[in-house]
Design a protein around this motif. Sequence first.
Motif, PDB file in Angstrom:
ATOM      1  N   ALA A  79     -22.413  -5.510  37.047  1.00 40.00           N
ATOM      2  CA  ALA A  79     -22.231  -6.942  36.832  1.00 40.00           C
ATOM      3  C   ALA A  79     -20.769  -7.276  36.569  1.00 40.00           C
ATOM      4  N   LEU A  80     -20.113  -6.474  35.755  1.00 36.49           N
ATOM      5  CA  LEU A  80     -18.703  -6.717  35.462  1.00 36.49           C
ATOM      6  C   LEU A  80     -17.838  -6.485  36.694  1.00 36.49           C
ATOM      7  N   ASP A  81     -18.258  -5.530  37.536  1.00 40.94           N
ATOM      8  CA  ASP A  81     -17.478  -5.221  38.736  1.00 40.94           C
ATOM      9  C   ASP A  81     -17.510  -6.369  39.738  1.00 40.94           C
ATOM     10  N   VAL A  82     -18.518  -7.232  39.653  1.00 44.92           N
ATOM     11  CA  VAL A  82     -18.604  -8.384  40.549  1.00 44.92           C
ATOM     12  C   VAL A  82     -17.367  -9.265  40.420  1.00 44.92           C
ATOM     13  N   ILE A  83     -16.768  -9.279  39.233  1.00 42.75           N
ATOM     14  CA  ILE A  83     -15.575 -10.094  39.004  1.00 42.75           C
ATOM     15  C   ILE A  83     -14.460  -9.696  39.965  1.00 42.75           C
ATOM     16  N   ASN A  84     -14.481  -8.455  40.420  1.00 43.39           N
ATOM     17  CA  ASN A  84     -13.419  -7.963  41.295  1.00 43.39           C
ATOM     18  C   ASN A  84     -13.297  -8.794  42.580  1.00 43.39           C
ATOM     19  N   VAL A  85     -14.392  -9.403  43.035  1.00 40.62           N
ATOM     20  CA  VAL A  85     -14.318 -10.171  44.279  1.00 40.62           C
ATOM     21  C   VAL A  85     -13.496 -11.435  44.105  1.00 40.62           C
ATOM     22  N   PHE A  86     -13.278 -11.861  42.856  1.00 39.13           N
ATOM     23  CA  PHE A  86     -12.492 -13.060  42.604  1.00 39.13           C
ATOM     24  C   PHE A  86     -11.013 -12.749  42.408  1.00 39.13           C
ATOM     25  N   ARG A  87     -10.645 -11.481  42.415  1.00 40.93           N
ATOM     26  CA  ARG A  87      -9.249 -11.097  42.276  1.00 40.93           C
ATOM     27  C   ARG A  87      -8.548 -11.192  43.624  1.00 40.93           C
ATOM     28  N   ASP A  88      -7.256 -11.451  43.582  1.00 38.22           N
ATOM     29  CA  ASP A  88      -6.465 -11.382  44.799  1.00 38.22           C
ATOM     30  C   ASP A  88      -6.390  -9.948  45.305  1.00 38.22           C
ATOM     31  N   ARG A  89      -6.372  -8.996  44.329  1.00 38.28           N
ATOM     32  CA  ARG A  89      -6.310  -7.577  44.687  1.00 38.28           C
ATOM     33  C   ARG A  89      -7.318  -6.823  43.837  1.00 38.28           C
ATOM     34  N   PRO A  90      -8.150  -5.966  44.451  1.00 38.91           N
ATOM     35  CA  PRO A  90      -9.114  -5.186  43.666  1.00 38.91           C
ATOM     36  C   PRO A  90      -8.399  -4.342  42.617  1.00 38.91           C
ATOM     37  N   ALA A  91      -9.064  -4.173  41.481  1.00 42.84           N
ATOM     38  CA  ALA A  91      -8.472  -3.414  40.383  1.00 42.84           C
ATOM     39  C   ALA A  91      -9.505  -2.462  39.813  1.00 42.84           C
ATOM     40  N   GLY A  92      -9.025  -1.489  39.057  1.00 43.57           N
ATOM     41  CA  GLY A  92      -9.912  -0.538  38.401  1.00 43.57           C
ATOM     42  C   GLY A  92      -9.517   0.892  38.699  1.00 43.57           C
ATOM     43  N   THR A  93     -10.316   1.816  38.177  1.00 40.42           N
ATOM     44  CA  THR A  93     -10.057   3.243  38.356  1.00 40.42           C
ATOM     45  C   THR A  93     -11.085   3.848  39.297  1.00 40.42           C
ATOM     46  N   LEU A  94     -10.599   4.662  40.221  1.00 36.25           N
ATOM     47  CA  LEU A  94     -11.470   5.409  41.134  1.00 36.25           C
ATOM     48  C   LEU A  94     -11.280   6.888  40.850  1.00 36.25           C
ATOM     49  N   ARG A  95     -12.362   7.557  40.435  1.00 36.89           N
ATOM     50  CA  ARG A  95     -12.300   8.980  40.132  1.00 36.89           C
ATOM     51  C   ARG A  95     -12.992   9.767  41.233  1.00 36.89           C
ATOM     52  N   LEU A  96     -12.248  10.725  41.808  1.00 35.20           N
ATOM     53  CA  LEU A  96     -12.756  11.550  42.895  1.00 35.20           C
ATOM     54  C   LEU A  96     -12.737  13.015  42.493  1.00 35.20           C
ATOM     55  N   ASN A  97     -13.818  13.728  42.818  1.00 40.18           N
ATOM     56  CA  ASN A  97     -13.883  15.167  42.613  1.00 40.18           C
ATOM     57  C   ASN A  97     -13.795  15.823  43.983  1.00 40.18           C
ATOM     58  N   VAL A  98     -12.760  16.624  44.211  1.00 43.91           N
ATOM     59  CA  VAL A  98     -12.513  17.157  45.555  1.00 43.91           C
ATOM     60  C   VAL A  98     -12.108  18.617  45.484  1.00 43.91           C
ATOM     61  N   PRO A  99     -12.346  19.394  46.538  1.00 44.91           N
ATOM     62  CA  PRO A  99     -11.816  20.754  46.586  1.00 44.91           C
ATOM     63  C   PRO A  99     -10.300  20.718  46.759  1.00 44.91           C
ATOM     64  N   VAL A 100      -9.645  21.784  46.335  1.00 44.97           N
ATOM     65  CA  VAL A 100      -8.189  21.836  46.423  1.00 44.97           C
ATOM     66  C   VAL A 100      -7.720  21.654  47.858  1.00 44.97           C
ATOM     67  N   SER A 101      -8.449  22.227  48.818  1.00 52.85           N
ATOM     68  CA  SER A 101      -8.050  22.096  50.218  1.00 52.85           C
ATOM     69  C   SER A 101      -8.008  20.642  50.662  1.00 52.85           C
TER      70      SER A 101
END
Length: 301
Positions: A79-101
């Motif tokens: 619900a809070l993330d819906v606010i992002n559509v009203f921003r000029d630029r999306p904001a927030g943190t994106l966490r990715l788990n990836v292999p070193v390669s």
Amino acid sequence: MANLSDLTAFVAVAQAGGFRDAAKLTRTSASTLSEAVRRLEARLGVRLLNRTTRSVAPTEAGARLLDRLGPALLEIEAALDVINVFRDRPAGTLRLNVPVSATRLVLSRIVPPFLAAFPDIRLDVIADDNFVDVLAAGCDAGIRYGERLEQDMIAIPIGPRVQRFATAASPDYLNRRGRPMHPRDLLEHACLCGRFASGAMTSWEFERDGEVVKVDPGGPLIVRVGAATDLAVDAAVVGTGIIHLFEGWLQPHLDSGALEPVLEPWWQSFPGPFLYYPRSRYVPAPLRVFIDFTRSLGPWP
């Protein structure tokens, strides 16, 4: 009415199985989380967590609360993330788990232009060659190869669609020790080997005209897969032995002549990696724009 931050702290600790691990995932202190859980237990009048010196686990009451709170908190987050559509630029943190390669062969092309295009997004990349539950690790998504994807995940192709494992050595080594003509010849050579975090050694697999040959080589150096791979590459360049690794990882040294291809007709190709995330979870705005951005890059060279 329980404080929302206290409820969030309880869920984080219960899912992580301890205060220290939860503190790492939430970027707060273990003492702050401990105080929040104590405050929640006092307010509710019931113990929610059994604590020992080695582990933390929900009580029966805590487990029932966790079952109901997990989905509810995800709904609040969505619900809070819906606010992002009203921003000029999306904001927030994106966490990715990836292999070193993937950090070297996939994300190095994507991340710099992505962050330039979305300066209000913070990208948190955890490079880990162990197979982990992305949700339990506090991540939004991960990158893995097809054989390691769980069935309930949405998987989107990312990076090169076909990759190869390359085998190579320095010209100096090959002039001294000779050039293998068949994969089994590697058993007579000094090979630079890898070991997974589980302790299992990596096998070298080759394929030619439908014939598959798997070799378990030996040699003077064993490195942790991912974490110490560059050490093996450096050793190969100076003539210590033969290396077997992603072609893209070795390509700069193959191009410069520091390494010479070995057994190239036997190099095995395989499908490229996927960006994956849980099917049952909403897609936060930073992940949505990351997916759209990777697709906008077009075919991988």
